[in-house]
Design a protein around this motif. Structure first.
Motif, PDB file in Angstrom:
ATOM      1  N   ARG A  68      10.265  27.645  25.118  1.00 25.94           N
ATOM      2  CA  ARG A  68      10.542  27.182  23.855  1.00 25.94           C
ATOM      3  C   ARG A  68      11.416  27.781  22.936  1.00 25.94           C
ATOM      4  O   ARG A  68      12.147  27.319  22.010  1.00 25.94           O
ATOM      5  CB  ARG A  68       9.051  27.236  22.994  1.00 25.94           C
ATOM      6  CG  ARG A  68       8.185  26.132  23.585  1.00 25.94           C
ATOM      7  CD  ARG A  68       7.185  25.687  22.668  1.00 25.94           C
ATOM      8  NE  ARG A  68       6.055  26.883  22.561  1.00 25.94           N
ATOM      9  CZ  ARG A  68       5.152  27.322  23.258  1.00 25.94           C
ATOM     10  NH1 ARG A  68       4.882  26.506  24.153  1.00 25.94           N
ATOM     11  NH2 ARG A  68       4.329  28.258  22.967  1.00 25.94           N
ATOM     12  N   CYS A  69      11.629  29.073  22.936  1.00 20.33           N
ATOM     13  CA  CYS A  69      12.529  29.897  22.261  1.00 20.33           C
ATOM     14  C   CYS A  69      14.096  29.402  22.970  1.00 20.33           C
ATOM     15  O   CYS A  69      14.753  29.572  21.746  1.00 20.33           O
ATOM     16  CB  CYS A  69      12.301  31.506  22.307  1.00 20.33           C
ATOM     17  SG  CYS A  69      10.704  32.105  21.395  1.00 20.33           S
ATOM     18  N   ILE A 121       8.033  40.024  22.745  1.00 14.16           N
ATOM     19  CA  ILE A 121       7.090  40.126  21.829  1.00 14.16           C
ATOM     20  C   ILE A 121       6.169  39.003  22.151  1.00 14.16           C
ATOM     21  O   ILE A 121       4.890  38.881  21.635  1.00 14.16           O
ATOM     22  CB  ILE A 121       7.525  39.826  20.347  1.00 14.16           C
ATOM     23  CG1 ILE A 121       8.024  41.079  19.782  1.00 14.16           C
ATOM     24  CG2 ILE A 121       6.660  38.927  19.711  1.00 14.16           C
ATOM     25  CD1 ILE A 121       7.865  40.641  18.336  1.00 14.16           C
ATOM     26  N   ALA A 158      14.450  39.550  22.743  1.00 17.37           N
ATOM     27  CA  ALA A 158      13.202  40.220  21.882  1.00 17.37           C
ATOM     28  C   ALA A 158      12.069  39.298  21.460  1.00 17.37           C
ATOM     29  O   ALA A 158      11.232  39.736  21.562  1.00 17.37           O
ATOM     30  CB  ALA A 158      13.928  40.650  20.499  1.00 17.37           C
ATOM     31  N   SER A 159      12.566  37.886  21.141  1.00 14.29           N
ATOM     32  CA  SER A 159      11.224  36.946  20.916  1.00 14.29           C
ATOM     33  C   SER A 159      10.422  37.417  22.122  1.00 14.29           C
ATOM     34  O   SER A 159       9.371  37.117  22.024  1.00 14.29           O
ATOM     35  CB  SER A 159      11.970  35.819  20.729  1.00 14.29           C
ATOM     36  OG  SER A 159      13.139  35.677  19.806  1.00 14.29           O
ATOM     37  N   GLY A 217       8.022  35.714  17.182  1.00 22.06           N
ATOM     38  CA  GLY A 217       8.995  36.164  18.006  1.00 22.06           C
ATOM     39  C   GLY A 217      10.349  35.586  17.641  1.00 22.06           C
ATOM     40  O   GLY A 217      11.381  36.627  17.779  1.00 22.06           O
ATOM     41  N   VAL A 227       2.935  32.379  17.331  1.00 24.24           N
ATOM     42  CA  VAL A 227       3.503  33.509  18.070  1.00 24.24           C
ATOM     43  C   VAL A 227       5.166  33.275  18.569  1.00 24.24           C
ATOM     44  O   VAL A 227       5.725  34.112  18.220  1.00 24.24           O
ATOM     45  CB  VAL A 227       2.803  33.647  19.660  1.00 24.24           C
ATOM     46  CG1 VAL A 227       3.489  34.598  20.502  1.00 24.24           C
ATOM     47  CG2 VAL A 227       1.385  34.027  19.248  1.00 24.24           C
ATOM     48  N   ASP A 228       5.533  31.884  18.807  1.00 23.44           N
ATOM     49  CA  ASP A 228       6.727  31.556  18.915  1.00 23.44           C
ATOM     50  C   ASP A 228       7.714  32.115  17.625  1.00 23.44           C
ATOM     51  O   ASP A 228       8.702  32.766  17.743  1.00 23.44           O
ATOM     52  CB  ASP A 228       6.966  30.168  19.147  1.00 23.44           C
ATOM     53  CG  ASP A 228       6.512  29.853  20.779  1.00 23.44           C
ATOM     54  OD1 ASP A 228       6.541  30.703  21.458  1.00 23.44           O
ATOM     55  OD2 ASP A 228       6.208  28.679  20.686  1.00 23.44           O
ATOM     56  N   THR A 270       4.747  27.597  18.188  1.00 23.34           N
ATOM     57  CA  THR A 270       3.471  28.364  17.786  1.00 23.34           C
ATOM     58  C   THR A 270       3.808  29.483  16.822  1.00 23.34           C
ATOM     59  O   THR A 270       4.934  29.668  16.619  1.00 23.34           O
ATOM     60  CB  THR A 270       2.579  28.978  18.952  1.00 23.34           C
ATOM     61  OG1 THR A 270       3.602  29.820  19.628  1.00 23.34           O
ATOM     62  CG2 THR A 270       2.592  27.636  20.018  1.00 23.34           C
ATOM     63  N   ALA A 308       6.557  35.548  22.629  1.00 27.49           N
ATOM     64  CA  ALA A 308       7.018  34.128  22.584  1.00 27.49           C
ATOM     65  C   ALA A 308       7.244  33.480  23.849  1.00 27.49           C
ATOM     66  O   ALA A 308       7.572  34.107  24.773  1.00 27.49           O
ATOM     67  CB  ALA A 308       8.173  33.865  21.404  1.00 27.49           C
ATOM     68  N   ASP A 309       7.029  32.215  23.659  1.00 25.97           N
ATOM     69  CA  ASP A 309       7.326  31.283  25.101  1.00 25.97           C
ATOM     70  C   ASP A 309       8.749  31.125  25.243  1.00 25.97           C
ATOM     71  O   ASP A 309       9.685  30.869  24.409  1.00 25.97           O
ATOM     72  CB  ASP A 309       6.680  29.812  24.684  1.00 25.97           C
ATOM     73  CG  ASP A 309       6.942  29.109  25.957  1.00 25.97           C
ATOM     74  OD1 ASP A 309       6.087  29.335  27.074  1.00 25.97           O
ATOM     75  OD2 ASP A 309       7.775  28.343  26.118  1.00 25.97           O
TER      76      ASP A 309
END
Lengths: 209, 209, 209, 209
Positions: free
Chosen positions: C196-197, C190, C186-187, D179, D175-176, D173, C192-193
């Motif tokens: 990184r997530c 949307i 889900a992250s 997310g 955005v991250d 970020t 998000a990278d």
DNA sequence: GATGAATGAGGCTTCATTCAT
DNA sequence: CATGAATGAAGCCTCATTCAT
């Protein structure tokens, strides 16, 4: 007296000829031996007839094919459309009915033969609730116009003779009689008792003294 | 004596109550007046009934909507499924039949009332060939179980009284009678003459002297 | 030491097994060869999977049929309802996930294998944003209850081992982990990278020293 | 030490601000007094928000209207399309989130405020499973571009400060983070434990020492 | 304005029929 | 010729949106 009642059914039974007949389908087991392309056609009709008279016209083609142990393609090779198949089945069914009628005509006891004809029909209709739908479509079916015409001729004679002998009213036409038989099937399909309904019709067809 | 025949129909006619009723649909022309949100529902039923009793249950929802001058959505706003609409129409039709039956029961001349009931039904069936299909589905319809039960009660009384007065045979059950009426409709739908078929049934229902 | 970071991805890459797999659809060009009646089913699943994992469950049946170069009827011949097709695709997708998990379990380097599993999932989720919706429906899907159960068993073992070896916190349940993976998707969906997530999740799963 | 754990929740609790807020709908009872056309709009948003965050975006317009004690027409008078209503609800929801963020920014204890922000969100997401879907659509919604931009600004500051103070990793970020919050909601919606998942995220966001 | 009935495009599904193997 | 997979028109139903009152 002289009136045949439900009591002496055993006597009548001998005279009847089942208008539905044996459903001995050609066995599927026999490997497609060469010249049985003809067999296939008859097999399809047999299966389709069983399906249509038991469940009505909305049995699917796939289902009939499956029951016949064939692919739909083979059905369509033999009958261009479902209507054509249904029509052929109607012709087949009609032939039995006409045969039964012809046999009944040979009986010198018109009254008894007439009774037997109607009672057998009622009993068949009780066993095969799809029969009503099938006979309801006879009039429209060009497919079995010949059989239908022959039925009309024979029944015309039968009714005329029965009337002459004083067994039935004079105003009933062949169309009426066919309608009444279809109606009889409809009554039975709804759950009414086949014997009583048949007796009502038979009794109602008698001349008004 | 006592036997009512086709000859005195004019007399009987006065007594009949059409079980189909007037099909005066609210005209489409009248601009959708506000307060007839309720009217619309009845309009749908009226149109659907006309369609179903004239052509059978397989009239399409789009077609009914079109004839009612409405979109399908409106049909579905009023009835959640096609079956629900058909069920409602059955209830409506059944109500008319029950009403006619109740009225007939009030008549002190049982024989005449009975005749009229059957003859009216036959005449209606001649005009609306879809009626057979509809009444054939009554038994299964939970939608109009109440009406159906009431019909059975009333008819039970009617048959019993008619039997006691010597007008009909004793063995006929309510189910048989319903079946015979459905059968009558089937006969007529096939092209048989409604009067003659009705007379056959009526005559056949008389006790065997 | 022991901590695997984003820097040595190339090493990890070798270990990963794409849980989405190659989407090499059987080309449409090849004339419907006979023996691939079976192929077609797989083709449908492949196309449907591509559609569902890329765009979510509301891709239309017509659309899937079109993309598969088939008529809708063929879809329905293979799967009775859209839900059934979606369910089958879920099962297929779940199988890949379970396979990847089973493979990861074989790796003696638990930490690395765990990292790779999560990272691969994140990368896949980045490519196929419909994956989230699909995995979100796994729990309810009776269709792939078996796969789901197996996933739970394997993951239970995996988590337990990882915990025992000191790589992840002890309180995380299989349901939590599945949730976190769904959340990861889900992250990413949307914007998000994914790396990184995934690192945040991986890092967050480590035991609190 | 320094690290806030689940143990001292009571302390944290004071700091949190529910981003969902009270759902005190304006009562329906009050007869449409004159100047409450404005009330209607707010009432619609309140009801729609409750519906959307509890059940997702596929609640029907009729349903929302009914719950608001209004006709659909009134909904459409206030919002030209369902998307517009959903967008407005998003703006409303976003406003609460931004407010909570702004409040958190005022807290001098960055770490604690950050924790509280995430934990509150997780708890809300557990209560309102439709929240994920709503926040997932924020990025696309031009309707709440303003709120979104403000959120980004504030969060930028927050993240920067938290990083500077050594509470979170430097590479994350805005955005991250958005997310991850959406993902957190997704995890929870699937049945994962909101506290544990939030802790994983929070822990994962900490700088790698 | 407010209302809610009416609208109808669009989605799912069925089944008679066709056609490649 | 037989097969049964493929086809697609047609039917049922939903729901965002419009409009008469």
């Amino acid at each position: 007296m002289g009136t045949t009642t439900l009591e002496n059914m055993s006597t009548e039974q001998r005279k009847r000829q089942d208008v539905v007949g044996n459903s001995q389908l050609p066995s599927v087991d026999e490997k497609p031996l060469r010249a049985d392309a003809r067999r296939n056609r008859e097999r399809i009709i047999a299966v389709a007839r069983a399906a249509f008279i038991d469940e009505g016209a909305d049995v699917q083609m796939e289902e009939i094919a499956k029951r016949a142990g064939l692919g739909v393609g083979t059905l369509y090779r033999n009958f261009p459309t479902k209507d054509a198949l249904f029509g052929e089945v109607m012709r087949d069914q009609m032939a039995r009915i006409v045969d039964a009628l012809a046999l009944a005509l040979e009986d010198e006891n018109t009254d008894l033969a007439f009774r037997a004809l109607v009672l057998t029909w009622a009993e068949d209709a009780a066993k095969h609730i799809g029969l009503r739908e099938m006979v309801a479509e006879f009039p429209d079916a060009t497919a079995c116009a010949g059989q239908s015409a022959r039925y009309n001729e024979l029944m015309e004679v039968f009714l005329e003779r029965a009337h002459r002998e004083g067994h039935i009213r004079s105003d009933i036409t062949v169309v009426d009689f066919r309608g009444l038989m279809c109606g009889l099937a409809a009554s039975i399909a709804i759950g009414a008792d086949w014997k009583r309904c048949a007796e009502v019709i038979l009794s109602g067809l008698k001349p008004i003294e």
